[in-house]
Design a protein around this motif. Sequence first.
Motif, PDB file in Angstrom:
ATOM      1  N   THR A  86       8.620  12.400   6.802  1.00 36.90           N
ATOM      2  CA  THR A  86       8.619  11.311   5.831  1.00 36.90           C
ATOM      3  C   THR A  86       7.176  10.853   5.641  1.00 36.90           C
ATOM      4  OG1 THR A  86       9.533   9.147   5.285  1.00 36.90           O
ATOM      5  CG2 THR A  86       9.167   9.566   7.608  1.00 36.90           C
ATOM      6  N   CYS A  87       6.992   9.598   5.343  1.00 39.27           N
ATOM      7  CA  CYS A  87       5.658   9.102   5.013  1.00 39.27           C
ATOM      8  C   CYS A  87       5.550   7.683   5.552  1.00 39.27           C
ATOM      9  CB  CYS A  87       5.535   9.128   3.479  1.00 39.27           C
ATOM     10  SG  CYS A  87       4.107   8.245   2.875  1.00 39.27           S
ATOM     11  N   PRO A  88       4.413   7.323   6.180  1.00 37.51           N
ATOM     12  CA  PRO A  88       4.280   5.979   6.747  1.00 37.51           C
ATOM     13  C   PRO A  88       4.282   4.890   5.688  1.00 37.51           C
ATOM     14  CG  PRO A  88       2.165   7.091   6.744  1.00 37.51           C
ATOM     15  CD  PRO A  88       3.187   8.113   6.338  1.00 37.51           C
ATOM     16  N   ASN A  89       4.114   5.321   4.458  1.00 37.82           N
ATOM     17  CA  ASN A  89       4.115   4.367   3.350  1.00 37.82           C
ATOM     18  C   ASN A  89       5.539   4.116   2.851  1.00 37.82           C
ATOM     19  OD1 ASN A  89       2.502   2.715   1.829  1.00 37.82           O
ATOM     20  ND2 ASN A  89       2.133   4.219   0.220  1.00 37.82           N
ATOM     21  N   ILE A  90       6.478   4.892   3.382  1.00 36.44           N
ATOM     22  CA  ILE A  90       7.879   4.752   2.994  1.00 36.44           C
ATOM     23  C   ILE A  90       8.692   4.182   4.157  1.00 36.44           C
ATOM     24  CG2 ILE A  90       9.964   6.037   2.323  1.00 36.44           C
ATOM     25  CD1 ILE A  90       8.108   8.059   0.919  1.00 36.44           C
ATOM     26  N   ASP A  91       8.358   4.624   5.390  1.00 36.33           N
ATOM     27  CA  ASP A  91       9.219   4.231   6.520  1.00 36.33           C
ATOM     28  C   ASP A  91       8.886   2.841   7.074  1.00 36.33           C
ATOM     29  OD1 ASP A  91       6.986   4.477   8.182  1.00 36.33           O
ATOM     30  OD2 ASP A  91       7.705   6.226   9.263  1.00 36.33           O
TER      31      ASP A  91
ATOM     32  N   GLY B  97       8.549   1.323   0.426  1.00 38.37           N
ATOM     33  CA  GLY B  97       8.648   1.595  -1.013  1.00 38.37           C
ATOM     34  C   GLY B  97       7.734   2.708  -1.462  1.00 38.37           C
ATOM     35  N   GLY B  98       6.670   2.984  -0.716  1.00 37.11           N
ATOM     36  CA  GLY B  98       5.773   4.083  -1.072  1.00 37.11           C
ATOM     37  C   GLY B  98       4.845   3.733  -2.212  1.00 37.11           C
ATOM     38  N   CYS B  99       4.047   4.708  -2.615  1.00 35.35           N
ATOM     39  CA  CYS B  99       3.157   4.525  -3.769  1.00 35.35           C
ATOM     40  C   CYS B  99       4.037   4.187  -4.976  1.00 35.35           C
ATOM     41  CB  CYS B  99       2.371   5.804  -4.043  1.00 35.35           C
ATOM     42  SG  CYS B  99       1.381   6.336  -2.634  1.00 35.35           S
ATOM     43  N   THR B 100       3.518   3.363  -5.868  1.00 39.47           N
ATOM     44  CA  THR B 100       4.377   2.831  -6.938  1.00 39.47           C
ATOM     45  C   THR B 100       4.906   3.917  -7.874  1.00 39.47           C
ATOM     46  OG1 THR B 100       2.429   2.445  -8.310  1.00 39.47           O
ATOM     47  CG2 THR B 100       3.216   0.579  -6.994  1.00 39.47           C
ATOM     48  N   PHE B 101       4.243   5.078  -7.881  1.00 39.61           N
ATOM     49  CA  PHE B 101       4.677   6.148  -8.792  1.00 39.61           C
ATOM     50  C   PHE B 101       5.578   7.160  -8.094  1.00 39.61           C
ATOM     51  CE2 PHE B 101       0.413   6.995  -7.086  1.00 39.61           C
ATOM     52  CZ  PHE B 101       0.660   8.143  -6.361  1.00 39.61           C
ATOM     53  N   CYS B 102       5.804   6.992  -6.783  1.00 40.04           N
ATOM     54  CA  CYS B 102       6.500   8.016  -5.987  1.00 40.04           C
ATOM     55  C   CYS B 102       8.004   7.754  -5.989  1.00 40.04           C
ATOM     56  CB  CYS B 102       5.964   7.982  -4.566  1.00 40.04           C
ATOM     57  SG  CYS B 102       6.765   9.139  -3.457  1.00 40.04           S
ATOM     58  N   GLU B 103       8.740   8.748  -6.440  1.00 38.69           N
ATOM     59  CA  GLU B 103      10.196   8.609  -6.474  1.00 38.69           C
ATOM     60  C   GLU B 103      10.736   9.080  -5.127  1.00 38.69           C
ATOM     61  OE1 GLU B 103      12.130  11.262  -9.086  1.00 38.69           O
ATOM     62  OE2 GLU B 103      14.002  10.161  -9.074  1.00 38.69           O
ATOM     63  N   ASN B 104      10.555   8.244  -4.102  1.00 38.43           N
ATOM     64  CA  ASN B 104      10.839   8.772  -2.767  1.00 38.43           C
ATOM     65  C   ASN B 104      12.313   8.816  -2.387  1.00 38.43           C
ATOM     66  OD1 ASN B 104      10.882   5.916  -1.780  1.00 38.43           O
ATOM     67  ND2 ASN B 104       8.706   6.103  -2.266  1.00 38.43           N
ATOM     68  N   ASP B 105      13.203   8.136  -3.116  1.00 40.80           N
ATOM     69  CA  ASP B 105      14.636   8.242  -2.803  1.00 40.80           C
ATOM     70  C   ASP B 105      15.139   9.651  -3.028  1.00 40.80           C
ATOM     71  OD1 ASP B 105      14.948   5.757  -2.016  1.00 40.80           O
ATOM     72  OD2 ASP B 105      15.989   5.016  -3.800  1.00 40.80           O
TER      73      ASP B 105
ATOM     74  N   SER C 240       5.801  18.612   0.881  1.00 41.04           N
ATOM     75  CA  SER C 240       6.414  17.308   0.601  1.00 41.04           C
ATOM     76  C   SER C 240       6.094  16.281   1.677  1.00 41.04           C
ATOM     77  CB  SER C 240       7.930  17.451   0.533  1.00 41.04           C
ATOM     78  OG  SER C 240       8.239  18.263  -0.546  1.00 41.04           O
ATOM     79  N   PHE C 241       5.954  15.054   1.241  1.00 35.71           N
ATOM     80  CA  PHE C 241       5.661  13.947   2.149  1.00 35.71           C
ATOM     81  C   PHE C 241       4.342  14.150   2.900  1.00 35.71           C
ATOM     82  CE2 PHE C 241      10.336  13.315   1.850  1.00 35.71           C
ATOM     83  CZ  PHE C 241      10.264  12.103   1.222  1.00 35.71           C
ATOM     84  N   THR C 242       4.316  13.722   4.185  1.00 41.38           N
ATOM     85  CA  THR C 242       3.064  13.656   4.947  1.00 41.38           C
ATOM     86  C   THR C 242       3.182  14.636   6.111  1.00 41.38           C
ATOM     87  OG1 THR C 242       2.887  11.343   4.301  1.00 41.38           O
ATOM     88  CG2 THR C 242       1.533  12.037   6.155  1.00 41.38           C
TER      89      THR C 242
ATOM     90  N   THR D 158      -1.336  15.925   3.185  1.00 41.30           N
ATOM     91  CA  THR D 158      -1.163  14.748   4.041  1.00 41.30           C
ATOM     92  C   THR D 158      -1.917  13.535   3.509  1.00 41.30           C
ATOM     93  OG1 THR D 158      -1.105  14.042   6.348  1.00 41.30           O
ATOM     94  CG2 THR D 158      -3.103  15.197   5.643  1.00 41.30           C
ATOM     95  N   ARG D 159      -1.762  12.436   4.251  1.00 42.23           N
ATOM     96  CA  ARG D 159      -2.513  11.207   3.984  1.00 42.23           C
ATOM     97  C   ARG D 159      -3.578  11.065   5.058  1.00 42.23           C
ATOM     98  NH1 ARG D 159       0.145   6.604   1.744  1.00 42.23           N
ATOM     99  NH2 ARG D 159      -0.769   5.324   3.386  1.00 42.23           N
ATOM    100  N   SER D 160      -4.698  10.478   4.664  1.00 35.75           N
ATOM    101  CA  SER D 160      -5.810  10.377   5.622  1.00 35.75           C
ATOM    102  C   SER D 160      -5.515   9.413   6.764  1.00 35.75           C
ATOM    103  CB  SER D 160      -7.074   9.930   4.886  1.00 35.75           C
ATOM    104  OG  SER D 160      -6.829   8.720   4.204  1.00 35.75           O
TER     105      SER D 160
ATOM    106  N   ASN E  66      -0.018   0.426  -4.243  1.00 35.00           N
ATOM    107  CA  ASN E  66       0.589   0.331  -2.904  1.00 35.00           C
ATOM    108  C   ASN E  66       0.312   1.582  -2.077  1.00 35.00           C
ATOM    109  OD1 ASN E  66       2.172  -1.099  -0.998  1.00 35.00           O
ATOM    110  ND2 ASN E  66       3.931   0.213  -1.437  1.00 35.00           N
ATOM    111  N   ARG E  67      -0.936   2.004  -2.104  1.00 39.09           N
ATOM    112  CA  ARG E  67      -1.289   3.248  -1.419  1.00 39.09           C
ATOM    113  C   ARG E  67      -1.248   3.095   0.108  1.00 39.09           C
ATOM    114  NH1 ARG E  67      -0.990   8.589  -2.082  1.00 39.09           N
ATOM    115  NH2 ARG E  67      -2.264   9.507  -0.484  1.00 39.09           N
ATOM    116  N   GLY E  68      -1.575   1.897   0.595  1.00 36.83           N
ATOM    117  CA  GLY E  68      -1.455   1.664   2.036  1.00 36.83           C
ATOM    118  C   GLY E  68      -2.682   2.046   2.844  1.00 36.83           C
TER     119      GLY E  68
HETATM  120  S1  SF4 Z   1       3.118   9.688  -3.021  1.00 33.42           S
HETATM  121 FE1  SF4 Z   1       2.855  10.632  -0.993  1.00 33.42          FE
HETATM  122  S2  SF4 Z   1       1.768   9.057   0.172  1.00 33.42           S
HETATM  123 FE2  SF4 Z   1       2.644   8.010  -1.579  1.00 33.42          FE
HETATM  124  S3  SF4 Z   1       4.635   7.262  -0.870  1.00 33.42           S
HETATM  125 FE3  SF4 Z   1       5.013   9.233  -1.835  1.00 33.42          FE
HETATM  126  S4  SF4 Z   1       4.949  10.698  -0.133  1.00 33.42           S
HETATM  127 FE4  SF4 Z   1       3.958   8.801   0.609  1.00 33.42          FE
END
Ligand code: SF4
Length: 319
Positions: free
Chosen positions: A30-35, A41-49, A109-111, A140-142, A180-182
């Motif tokens: 998954t992603c620390p920006n989602i969990d 909620g993740g990045c505002t453009f990411c359809e993480n559901d 996908s994801f991180t 990945t994310r930095s 909301n990049r985090g």
């Molecule tokens: S775009 Fe990447 S970093 Fe951002 S919420 Fe989605 S999976 Fe995480």
Amino acid sequence: MEQIYTFGNYLKSKFGCKVYKVGINISGFTCPNIDGTVAKGGCTFCENDSFSASTNEIKDLKGFYLNLDSKTNPNLHLQLQQLKSQFNTISKMQREIYGAKKFIVYFQSFTNTYAPFQTLKALYDEALSFDDVVGLSIGTRSDSITDETLNYLAKLNKDKEIWIEFGIQSIYDETLKKINRGHDAQNVKEWIIKAKEKDLSVCGHLIFGLPDEDKEMMLQTAKEAYSWGIDSVKYHPLYVVKRTALGNDFSKGKFTPISEEDYLDILVQSILLKPKNISVQRITAGIDDDSLLAPDWCRDKNKQVKNINKALKAFGLKY
Ligand code: SF4
């Protein structure tokens, strides 16, 4: 007409044959920006559901997610099976249809460094053991990669081709906050420089059309990212999909997507500013299904590339 230096050109000259990236989605990542670790909620453009639904294709792994602090991973054997099965299916198709001879396994996908080290090591080692695999590319994310993982990748890089793909998106912290990049821009810069010091190859992802950014900001992002020593770049226009925070803003009239004309202008200028040794891995993005809210020009990839080539032609370039 001068051909832009692409990732395909780079691979062909290095390996002397067609090398294809095999995109892999491993359930449990998954992603620390989602969990909730960094944000929810993740990045505002990411359809993480829908992301989690589609990647968690193994029934036994539904609801199972790893993070950097996970002490155990009882499902590693299932993840390894999944990796092998996806690799076999996709690489077979790439051999048959495109004549691919060698492969880079792309953890997409994801991180893909956001899991305990022993899990990452097992997955990376397994991927490198497959027939005709010459390397890895790890998205990945930095803020989600450890020194232990980076050092292990540097070790693997002595015999194989190891890439890390970092989402840079923008060098402006106010923009990163809005989406909301985090993490901030300094964090990406530090980890890119660290990876380069260890001789790893780095691809940077950039997005044009982020909220409230003007042309000058977007070009400054490209220039800065180049100066951090990246080896390859992926350019994306920001498009809006349903079930995202950005989609809500768009529906309320609070966000206006970039026009194709502006994207072409900024893209071409960014390419002209780019040092020649940085390869281009992606020149645009889009989605052709009913999840796309806007802009409509991001629907047809062929048309996008045709228009990009028209814009490049004026500068004696082609993609
Ligand atoms: S775009 Fe990447 S970093 Fe951002 S919420 Fe989605 S999976 Fe995480």
